[in-house]
Enzyme design. Sequence first.
Site, mmCIF file in Angstrom:
data_model
loop_
_atom_site.group_PDB
_atom_site.id
_atom_site.type_symbol
_atom_site.label_atom_id
_atom_site.label_comp_id
_atom_site.label_asym_id
_atom_site.label_seq_id
_atom_site.Cartn_x
_atom_site.Cartn_y
_atom_site.Cartn_z
ATOM 1 N N TYR A 15 71.331 -72.769 56.356
ATOM 2 C CA TYR A 15 71.072 -74.188 56.114
ATOM 3 C C TYR A 15 72.362 -74.823 55.619
ATOM 4 O O TYR A 15 72.718 -74.693 54.449
ATOM 5 C CB TYR A 15 69.964 -74.291 55.066
ATOM 6 C CG TYR A 15 69.409 -75.663 54.795
ATOM 7 C CD1 TYR A 15 68.388 -76.179 55.592
ATOM 8 C CD2 TYR A 15 69.855 -76.418 53.718
ATOM 9 C CE1 TYR A 15 67.835 -77.425 55.317
ATOM 10 C CE2 TYR A 15 69.304 -77.663 53.429
ATOM 11 C CZ TYR A 15 68.299 -78.156 54.235
ATOM 12 O OH TYR A 15 67.741 -79.384 53.960
ATOM 13 N N THR B 220 75.363 -78.740 52.099
ATOM 14 C CA THR B 220 76.370 -79.009 51.069
ATOM 15 C C THR B 220 77.786 -78.869 51.617
ATOM 16 O O THR B 220 78.088 -77.942 52.366
ATOM 17 C CB THR B 220 76.175 -78.042 49.886
ATOM 18 O OG1 THR B 220 74.887 -78.254 49.331
ATOM 19 C CG2 THR B 220 77.225 -78.262 48.816
ATOM 20 N N GLY C 232 74.261 -70.028 51.835
ATOM 21 C CA GLY C 232 74.060 -68.585 51.834
ATOM 22 C C GLY C 232 73.787 -68.074 53.240
ATOM 23 O O GLY C 232 73.115 -68.731 54.029
ATOM 24 N N GLN D 241 62.259 -63.057 15.147
ATOM 25 C CA GLN D 241 62.205 -62.537 16.524
ATOM 26 C C GLN D 241 60.999 -63.119 17.257
ATOM 27 O O GLN D 241 61.103 -63.534 18.420
ATOM 28 C CB GLN D 241 62.129 -61.003 16.500
ATOM 29 C CG GLN D 241 62.333 -60.329 17.860
ATOM 30 C CD GLN D 241 63.809 -60.149 18.206
ATOM 31 O OE1 GLN D 241 64.674 -60.720 17.536
ATOM 32 N NE2 GLN D 241 64.096 -59.383 19.233
ATOM 33 N N GLY E 213 73.191 -55.966 20.629
ATOM 34 C CA GLY E 213 74.373 -55.486 21.348
ATOM 35 C C GLY E 213 74.051 -54.826 22.665
ATOM 36 O O GLY E 213 74.766 -55.006 23.664
ATOM 37 N N GLU F 46 69.521 -76.878 45.651
ATOM 38 C CA GLU F 46 68.336 -77.697 45.960
ATOM 39 C C GLU F 46 68.188 -78.863 44.993
ATOM 40 O O GLU F 46 67.087 -79.243 44.617
ATOM 41 C CB GLU F 46 67.062 -76.835 45.969
ATOM 42 C CG GLU F 46 66.959 -75.944 47.180
ATOM 43 C CD GLU F 46 67.267 -76.681 48.476
ATOM 44 O OE1 GLU F 46 66.528 -77.607 48.819
ATOM 45 O OE2 GLU F 46 68.260 -76.341 49.123
#
Length: 664
Positions: A135, A138, A177, A330, A401, A424
């Site tokens: 497609y 852009t 893409g 948390q 970490g 999009e």
Amino acid sequence: MEALDYHAEERRKAEFDLEEMKIVWAGSRQNYEISDRMARLVASDPVFRKDNRTMLSRKDLFKDTLRKAAHAWKRIIELRLSEEEAHMLRSYVDQPAFTDLHWGMFIPAIKGQGTEEQHEKWLPMAYKMQIIGCYAQTELGHGSNVQGLETTATFDPQTDEFVIHSPTLTSSKWWPGGLGKVSTHAVVYARLITGAQDHGVHGFIVQLRSLDDHSPLPGITVGDIGMKFGSGAYNSMDNGLLRFDHVRIPRNQMLMRVSQVTREGKFVQSDVPRQLVYGTMVYVRQTIVSDASCALARAVCIATRYSAVRRQFGSQNGGPETQVIDYKTQQSRLFPLLASAYAFRFVGEWLKWLYTDVTQRLQANDFSTLPEAHACTAGLKSMTTSVTADAIEECRKLCGGHGYLSNSGLPELFAVYIPTCTYEGDNVVLLLQVARFLMKTVSQLGSGKKPVGTTAYMGRAEHLMQCHCDVERAEDWLKPSVILEAFEARAFRMSIACAKNLSKFSNPEDGFSELSPDLLEAAIAHCQLIVVSKYIEKLQQDIPGKGVKRQLEILCNVYALHLLHKHLGDFVTTSCITPKQGALANEQLRLLYSQVRPNAITLVDAFNYTDHYLGSVLGCYNGNVYQRLYEEAWKDPLNDTVVPDGYLEYVWPILKQHIRTARL
């Protein structure tokens, strides 16, 4: 590796029927069974291995993607999978590939904008993958502003052809893409020119590469745009660049369902209204919202399972440390994200219904709901993708970490997901489109034209401007009617305030530009109202299974009250609630976290994601995190040798103080 289930005790705490919740998450028993079967099919196939993706070079990663795409297609044919099953299998392969654009954009564009004759010619080849499409919209110089595209398609009446041309560097197609290395064809968007007249942007089917040797056809320059953010991530996709040098295509390769060019070169509108083009856009954006819930659920699943394994501080008299998931800090960061995953899932289900409804109306020449549906999908695409991208990063932080390791699954998930915030439709641009629609809706109040769909609440303008929240106790915030009215009043009053401020400008466009930050906030408030209202509607349905509805109610309240707490300034300054009522909402929210806690692990189990799909040592089903982290460390190529390559050339001279004489 031990076969122990470190989450077994957590799973015993669950207060609901897990299998029934899995069905609710999937949308139906049939969807659940298909999803489960496809997930296990992919997980059991060694060709779909993905644990080494981040260690592959770009070329090896791309070749691995080609191999997996071919193998997936082979399995789809061998097993005679339905379109839905095939889509599910490709999604569980979990590696961005050229096939995503072929099935997700190229085919829908031809179906939505092509004539019956064009369907008969192109779709059979596309469905068999005898051609592979992308497609190409852009450009290097223009993305969101489609009307600013520069590529031209000039009709030549002498030969009955269009001449596709890239007149400037910035007119190069950039980002599609599948374009870089694989696609044989593209739906190319270009400015249609007949004579000296520019008719705006239209779609054209253009062959890019030879079907014999895959070389670019004459006049076509095409390639890959290069490495993107992350290691494996979206680098498995061949996002491409494309330039045309007076490339000729037959006239009948213009997508002509909405408008046509005759043999004589006359531009004519067909009987089919131009609004049909928006049907494809609604379809694509509703799939993006559904995908947002999946990506968010993956991140939340990893963070929740790890939070129940990880222990930190709080040991008494040599006893075990406290599970991280038991800390309120948390919970207050994690549980709203868990609730958001369910909320986005349900609004995604509703959007599928909306797309079907709009499509049926369009076919009957009923365009009454199209503007609202277009604004709705644009806004929800923007909101859900922005929230999900931020939430994936938050989940990484919630894993401390270890979340920074690639094998946690979170850095790569983030890198793969964040492009949704710009493709999009850029998310800010989309929200401004929603704001324009809201301002238009407000301007029509009192004209006799009733707001429809997700703006129907604006039809109760007088009530929403005058109503006051009657919450007196924290538990009053558990009433759906109380929550819904607060969100409706907030959204409406913010839109009204923007409309009043806009009216002060002599030039409306100047006002829109000046007030755009406020308009964005109004659009977000409207979109959040949609999600809250659709979640409440979901709870009004018959939901089977022991304790399932109760858990969904808790999560719905967490979602709504967390938003209220986060945007408390909006609710208070618009006089929807008082500061005291805001404090009561926060008090109730803390109580709700305590009710989510015993069910947290099982609520993420309901997503039914295999360890293969999650791709995370921190989020593995059995919770054996530390053993897996240790074993994965030794798989890194740097550990193939005890002494690293380059030691003698670069490290030894430093250690021996020979750096001046070293041959560097």
